[in-house]
Every structure is written in C-alpha cells, then in structure tokens.
Write an enzyme that holds these catalytic residues in place. Structure first.
Site, PDB file in Angstrom:
ATOM      1  N   ARG A 155      62.044  14.484 -14.934  1.00 24.48           N
ATOM      2  CA  ARG A 155      61.825  13.260 -15.734  1.00 24.48           C
ATOM      3  C   ARG A 155      60.341  12.946 -15.944  1.00 24.48           C
ATOM      4  O   ARG A 155      59.950  11.808 -16.151  1.00 24.48           O
ATOM      5  CB  ARG A 155      62.516  12.048 -15.107  1.00 24.48           C
ATOM      6  CG  ARG A 155      64.008  12.187 -15.035  1.00 24.48           C
ATOM      7  CD  ARG A 155      64.687  10.864 -14.753  1.00 24.48           C
ATOM      8  NE  ARG A 155      66.099  11.110 -14.526  1.00 24.48           N
ATOM      9  CZ  ARG A 155      66.613  11.405 -13.336  1.00 24.48           C
ATOM     10  NH1 ARG A 155      65.830  11.450 -12.271  1.00 24.48           N
ATOM     11  NH2 ARG A 155      67.904  11.624 -13.223  1.00 24.48           N
ATOM     12  N   LYS A 173      52.754  13.173 -28.864  1.00 22.49           N
ATOM     13  CA  LYS A 173      54.003  13.718 -29.400  1.00 22.49           C
ATOM     14  C   LYS A 173      54.223  15.104 -28.808  1.00 22.49           C
ATOM     15  O   LYS A 173      53.343  15.954 -28.866  1.00 22.49           O
ATOM     16  CB  LYS A 173      53.935  13.836 -30.922  1.00 22.49           C
ATOM     17  CG  LYS A 173      54.115  12.515 -31.631  1.00 22.49           C
ATOM     18  CD  LYS A 173      54.270  12.779 -33.116  1.00 22.49           C
ATOM     19  CE  LYS A 173      54.383  11.496 -33.903  1.00 22.49           C
ATOM     20  NZ  LYS A 173      54.497  11.746 -35.337  1.00 22.49           N
ATOM     21  N   GLU A 198      43.410  18.176 -41.802  1.00 18.29           N
ATOM     22  CA  GLU A 198      43.602  16.900 -41.086  1.00 18.29           C
ATOM     23  C   GLU A 198      42.268  16.152 -40.955  1.00 18.29           C
ATOM     24  O   GLU A 198      42.234  14.925 -40.993  1.00 18.29           O
ATOM     25  CB  GLU A 198      44.188  17.134 -39.688  1.00 18.29           C
ATOM     26  CG  GLU A 198      45.522  17.891 -39.658  1.00 18.29           C
ATOM     27  CD  GLU A 198      46.735  17.064 -40.068  1.00 18.29           C
ATOM     28  OE1 GLU A 198      46.619  15.829 -40.194  1.00 18.29           O
ATOM     29  OE2 GLU A 198      47.806  17.685 -40.281  1.00 18.29           O
ATOM     30  N   LYS A 247      41.945   8.945 -34.601  1.00 25.07           N
ATOM     31  CA  LYS A 247      43.358   9.075 -34.223  1.00 25.07           C
ATOM     32  C   LYS A 247      43.662   8.204 -32.990  1.00 25.07           C
ATOM     33  O   LYS A 247      44.694   7.556 -32.926  1.00 25.07           O
ATOM     34  CB  LYS A 247      43.742  10.534 -33.961  1.00 25.07           C
ATOM     35  CG  LYS A 247      45.230  10.633 -33.636  1.00 25.07           C
ATOM     36  CD  LYS A 247      45.913  11.872 -34.066  1.00 25.07           C
ATOM     37  CE  LYS A 247      47.424  11.704 -33.842  1.00 25.07           C
ATOM     38  NZ  LYS A 247      48.175  12.932 -33.863  1.00 25.07           N
ATOM     39  N   GLU A 294      54.708   4.811 -33.419  1.00 29.53           N
ATOM     40  CA  GLU A 294      54.802   4.972 -34.861  1.00 29.53           C
ATOM     41  C   GLU A 294      55.783   4.021 -35.532  1.00 29.53           C
ATOM     42  O   GLU A 294      56.829   4.438 -36.019  1.00 29.53           O
ATOM     43  CB  GLU A 294      55.193   6.415 -35.199  1.00 29.53           C
ATOM     44  CG  GLU A 294      54.990   6.729 -36.672  1.00 29.53           C
ATOM     45  CD  GLU A 294      54.940   8.240 -36.953  1.00 29.53           C
ATOM     46  OE1 GLU A 294      54.690   9.005 -36.033  1.00 29.53           O
ATOM     47  OE2 GLU A 294      55.142   8.580 -38.118  1.00 29.53           O
ATOM     48  N   ARG A 304      50.467   3.483 -37.553  1.00 34.12           N
ATOM     49  CA  ARG A 304      50.412   4.935 -37.362  1.00 34.12           C
ATOM     50  C   ARG A 304      50.877   5.694 -38.611  1.00 34.12           C
ATOM     51  O   ARG A 304      50.567   6.863 -38.789  1.00 34.12           O
ATOM     52  CB  ARG A 304      51.263   5.310 -36.145  1.00 34.12           C
ATOM     53  CG  ARG A 304      51.020   6.704 -35.654  1.00 34.12           C
ATOM     54  CD  ARG A 304      51.453   6.864 -34.210  1.00 34.12           C
ATOM     55  NE  ARG A 304      51.428   8.263 -33.822  1.00 34.12           N
ATOM     56  CZ  ARG A 304      51.493   8.686 -32.567  1.00 34.12           C
ATOM     57  NH1 ARG A 304      51.585   7.834 -31.580  1.00 34.12           N
ATOM     58  NH2 ARG A 304      51.472   9.965 -32.288  1.00 34.12           N
ATOM     59  N   ASN A 344      50.072   9.673 -41.930  1.00 38.57           N
ATOM     60  CA  ASN A 344      50.970  10.500 -42.728  1.00 38.57           C
ATOM     61  C   ASN A 344      50.419  10.768 -44.133  1.00 38.57           C
ATOM     62  O   ASN A 344      51.110  11.385 -44.949  1.00 38.57           O
ATOM     63  CB  ASN A 344      52.320   9.774 -42.804  1.00 38.57           C
ATOM     64  CG  ASN A 344      53.461  10.755 -42.699  1.00 38.57           C
ATOM     65  OD1 ASN A 344      53.343  11.780 -42.037  1.00 38.57           O
ATOM     66  ND2 ASN A 344      54.542  10.463 -43.391  1.00 38.57           N
ATOM     67  N   HIS A 371      51.157  13.897 -46.092  1.00 36.82           N
ATOM     68  CA  HIS A 371      52.182  14.628 -45.356  1.00 36.82           C
ATOM     69  C   HIS A 371      53.562  14.620 -46.008  1.00 36.82           C
ATOM     70  O   HIS A 371      54.364  15.512 -45.766  1.00 36.82           O
ATOM     71  CB  HIS A 371      52.285  14.110 -43.923  1.00 36.82           C
ATOM     72  CG  HIS A 371      51.210  14.671 -43.031  1.00 36.82           C
ATOM     73  ND1 HIS A 371      49.876  14.466 -43.281  1.00 36.82           N
ATOM     74  CD2 HIS A 371      51.269  15.458 -41.926  1.00 36.82           C
ATOM     75  CE1 HIS A 371      49.171  15.078 -42.345  1.00 36.82           C
ATOM     76  NE2 HIS A 371      49.990  15.691 -41.519  1.00 36.82           N
ATOM     77  N   HIS A 403      55.152  18.187 -46.280  1.00 35.85           N
ATOM     78  CA  HIS A 403      56.402  18.628 -45.648  1.00 35.85           C
ATOM     79  C   HIS A 403      57.350  19.236 -46.679  1.00 35.85           C
ATOM     80  O   HIS A 403      58.033  20.228 -46.405  1.00 35.85           O
ATOM     81  CB  HIS A 403      57.082  17.464 -44.919  1.00 35.85           C
ATOM     82  CG  HIS A 403      56.318  17.019 -43.698  1.00 35.85           C
ATOM     83  ND1 HIS A 403      56.325  15.720 -43.231  1.00 35.85           N
ATOM     84  CD2 HIS A 403      55.503  17.707 -42.865  1.00 35.85           C
ATOM     85  CE1 HIS A 403      55.548  15.636 -42.160  1.00 35.85           C
ATOM     86  NE2 HIS A 403      55.043  16.825 -41.924  1.00 35.85           N
ATOM     87  N   HIS A 429      50.555  24.449 -41.927  1.00 36.33           N
ATOM     88  CA  HIS A 429      50.664  22.999 -42.074  1.00 36.33           C
ATOM     89  C   HIS A 429      49.437  22.355 -42.723  1.00 36.33           C
ATOM     90  O   HIS A 429      49.546  21.601 -43.684  1.00 36.33           O
ATOM     91  CB  HIS A 429      50.967  22.374 -40.706  1.00 36.33           C
ATOM     92  CG  HIS A 429      50.981  20.887 -40.732  1.00 36.33           C
ATOM     93  ND1 HIS A 429      51.969  20.178 -41.384  1.00 36.33           N
ATOM     94  CD2 HIS A 429      50.112  19.959 -40.231  1.00 36.33           C
ATOM     95  CE1 HIS A 429      51.704  18.883 -41.269  1.00 36.33           C
ATOM     96  NE2 HIS A 429      50.591  18.726 -40.575  1.00 36.33           N
TER      97      HIS A 429
END
Ligand code: ADP
Ligand code: ZN
Length: 361
Positions: free
Chosen positions: A121, A143, A185, A227, A237, A241, A245, A248, A252, A265
């Site tokens: 955990r 993330k 980025e 960031k 998010e 946040r 994006n 993005h 995507h 990416h």
C-alpha cells in the site's frame, strides 16, 4: 544544486537540479529514516550507460540494494513488468520503510512509481528522470501508471515521491529525437504560464540545439517551477491543472489516429499546440502574429508542425475518445497570449475542423 519545493502539505517534497547527482541520490536513499533494503529500477539503455557507476556509488553507501533492469520502451509499462518488480520486492524483503528508486525516462518512472504506490500500500519512492520529457513533465506531479492493452495509462495512482533528482548531465546521451519530444512540453510552459520564458526559448534556439548544459539547467528549472506551482494548487487535477493539457487534446487524437507509431508524445503535443492556437485565433482570443511565433519556435526546434496522412474526420472523432473528454464535452485550453490561457468547453465544431484542416498535410 538548485532546489524547488513542491508544496503538497504532508506530501511535499523537493526537486533537486544539477549535474552528476547519483552520489546525492545514494546519500538520500540510504538515510537512516529508510530501511536498508533498496530497489533500484532502470532500463537496459540506462544500465549500459550508467550501470557500473550506479553500482559503485550505491555499494559505497549501502551494499544492500537490488538492481532490476527492464527492457526499454513503452511496451514495458504493463502489469506483467509490475508483477516482476513486486516479486523482486517480496523476495528481497522490502518493507514499508524501504525505498524504490526509478532511474530512467517516463516508462521507468511510471512503472516503478506504480509499484511503489501499490506494494504494501505504498513504499518510499525516489525519481531520477533521465529524459528531457521526464525531467520537465512526468517526474513532477505524482502521476504513476501502467498501460492496459485497451489503452494507455488506464491503471494508475496519484503517488508523490520523497524527492526528485534531475541530473541534466544525463541528457548528453539522449537521442536528439527524445530531446525534441521534451521540448514540446517546455514550449507549452511558456504559453500557459510565462511569456518571459517563451522569449528565453526564442533567444536560445542555437544553445538548445547544441545541447548547452547551462541552458538546459535553466529550462528544466523553470519548467519544473511552473509545473510544481500548478500541481501544488491542484494535486488531483480538478481545476487549474487542466491548463497543463494545452495542446494535448489534439495531441492524444493524433497519437491515437497514428497508432502511437509515427509521433512520440512530445511531437504530437507540438502539433496539438499549433492546432489549439489556431482554434484560439479563429475564436478571436489571440492575435495571428502570436500563433505564428509559436509555430516558428516549434519549427526552429526541428519538430513537426503538421500531421501527415490523417483525415480531419478521423482526428475529430478521436477527440471524443480522449480520457479527459467527459460527457461528450471537451475542455479546450485556449491561448490568449504568451503566459495566458483560458478553458472553454464551448468551441463550435466548424472552428475545430477548420483548425484541424490547417495542421494536416
Ligand atoms: P519518455 O521519458 O520519453 O517517456 P522512455 O522512458 O520511453 O521515455 O525513454 C525513451 C528512450 O530513451 C528509451 O529507449 C530509454 O531507454 C532511452 N533513454 C532514457 N534516458 C536516456 C539517457 N539519458 N540517455 C540515453 N538514452 C536514454
Ligand atoms: Zn504531455
């Protein structure tokens, strides 16, 4: 070493930026507050370059470490590789106070981070990103994820590291295409949050292309600061946040339409940012001259500005399959100026399609 604090209450941590930092990593990971047993995760490419140095340095601080080496590339980011790391953690008797250290690009960071978040955990996690993309993006924000065969990053957790060590010297061996991917980025941070930083990038194109370490230190530092600021104010998010994006939504869709084969990416993000800027221009949010400056900067880094062999209809449909499209509504991040964006979920279909037409060749 430069230091940036990521403020997240009891989950706060520091990002250290400098050169030749493996010694610092070993010192941090072997602090008395952690258990002696350490699991270091890296990939074959990084191991070939830095493996011996890592072994030497960690042996000097603590002989009690396991080094797990995964195959390089996105295909390693899955539950089967995670399972191997769990097995290694169990067999090496990692306990709740143990440390997992990820040394590598986004793949190693996401996978090892996911294992650190879920084994017992949650055990202590340290990130040592070695690609520009991971240094300015994926290593900051907590993330972690693995891919499922039906989609990327579908299984994951928000899990903050205890520290991030960014060694810009590691970028010297990074293939040029991976540098470009990270620059996508970097440019994004200039648009969403800092006009001065955007100008800095415009003025330092040559230095960036020639791999000037001091310039990269500045770029990585400012990107992480931005960031970190955004993440601190919105850890999971839900609001601010979303500005991260920018570019993005289209990126995507482009990645999906080209089956994750043609563009990496960051390259798709560059194309997506031009698309989003064109939408903004058509809505009257931003001047044409600023959109041209954005496009010129992307071009001078030698990145794609257009998407080849795609159809407007295909990309348009893919926009609605994005994870962040909720209830058929797309939250567009629109450019107002350098350093200034706004969110809108109300952009007419025709404007989106006209902009897509302009980024397709
Ligand atoms: P990303 O951070 O772009 O998600 P990956 O983890 O897939 O990237 O890494 C991209 C590729 O670059 C992989 O093949 C990886 O082994 C390699 N790589 C990562 N860091 C370095 C480095 N510092 N020098 C050389 N190759 C590297
Ligand atoms: Zn991105």
């Amino acid at each position: 070493m430069e230091k940036i604090k990521v403020e997240l209450g009891e989950n706060s941590y520091e990002i250290f930026i400098g050169e030749n930092l493996f010694e610092e990593v070993a010192k941090f990971a072997t602090a008395p507050k952690f258990s002696k047993k350490i699991l270091i995760v890296t990939d074959e490419n990084i191991f070939n370059i830095h493996g011996e140095t890592l072994r030497k340095i960690f042996s000097r601080y603590n002989s009690n470490f396991e080094l797990e080496i995964i195959p390089p590339g996105e295909t390693s980011k899955n539950l089967a590789e995670a399972e191997k790391l769990y097995t290694c953690a169990i067999e090496s008797q990692l306990d709740r106070k143990s440390v997992i250290v990820a040394i590598g690009g986004g793949v190693v960071g996401d996978l090892a981070g996911f294992v650190a978040a879920t084994y017992l955990r949650g055990v202590n996690f340290i990130q040592v990103p070695t690609t520009l993309l991971a240094q300015v993006d994926s290593s900051v924000g907590g993330k972690t994820a693995v891919n499922h065969k039906l989609g990327k990053n579908l299984i994951g957790a928000f899990y903050q590291p205890k520290a991030v060590f960014i060694d810009v010297a590691t970028l010297k061996t990074l293939p040029p295409r991976e540098i470009k991917a990270g620059l996508g980025e970097v440019v994004k941070y200039g648009v969403i949050s800092d006009a001065e930083f955007f100008c800095y990038l415009e003025k330092n194109i040559e230095g960036i292309l020639s791999g000037n370490v001091e310039i990269f230190k500045q770029i990585v530092k400012r990107s992480c600061e931005i960031k970190a600021e955004v993440v601190s104010s919105d850890e999971k998010e839900s609001g601010l946040r979303r500005i991260l994006n920018f570019g993005h939504t289209i990126a995507h869709a482009v990645e999906e339409e080209t089956h994750y084969q043609k563009y990496c990416h960051g390259e798709a993000v560059a194309i997506g940012m031009i698309g989003a800027a064109l939408i903004s221009q058509k809505l009257g949010c931003v001047d044409a001259e600023k959109v041209t400056r954005l496009k010129n900067l992307i071009e001078s880094f030698g990145m794609y500005t257009h998407c080849e062999n795609c159809k407007v209809e295909g990309i348009y449909k893919a926009l609605f399959r994005d994870k962040k499209t909720v209830g058929g509504k797309i939250n567009w991040v629109l450019m107002k100026d350098f350093g200034s964006v706004e969110i809108s979920d109300n952009v007419p279909e025709k404007i989106v399609k006209d902009a897509l037409q302009e980024i397709i060749v």
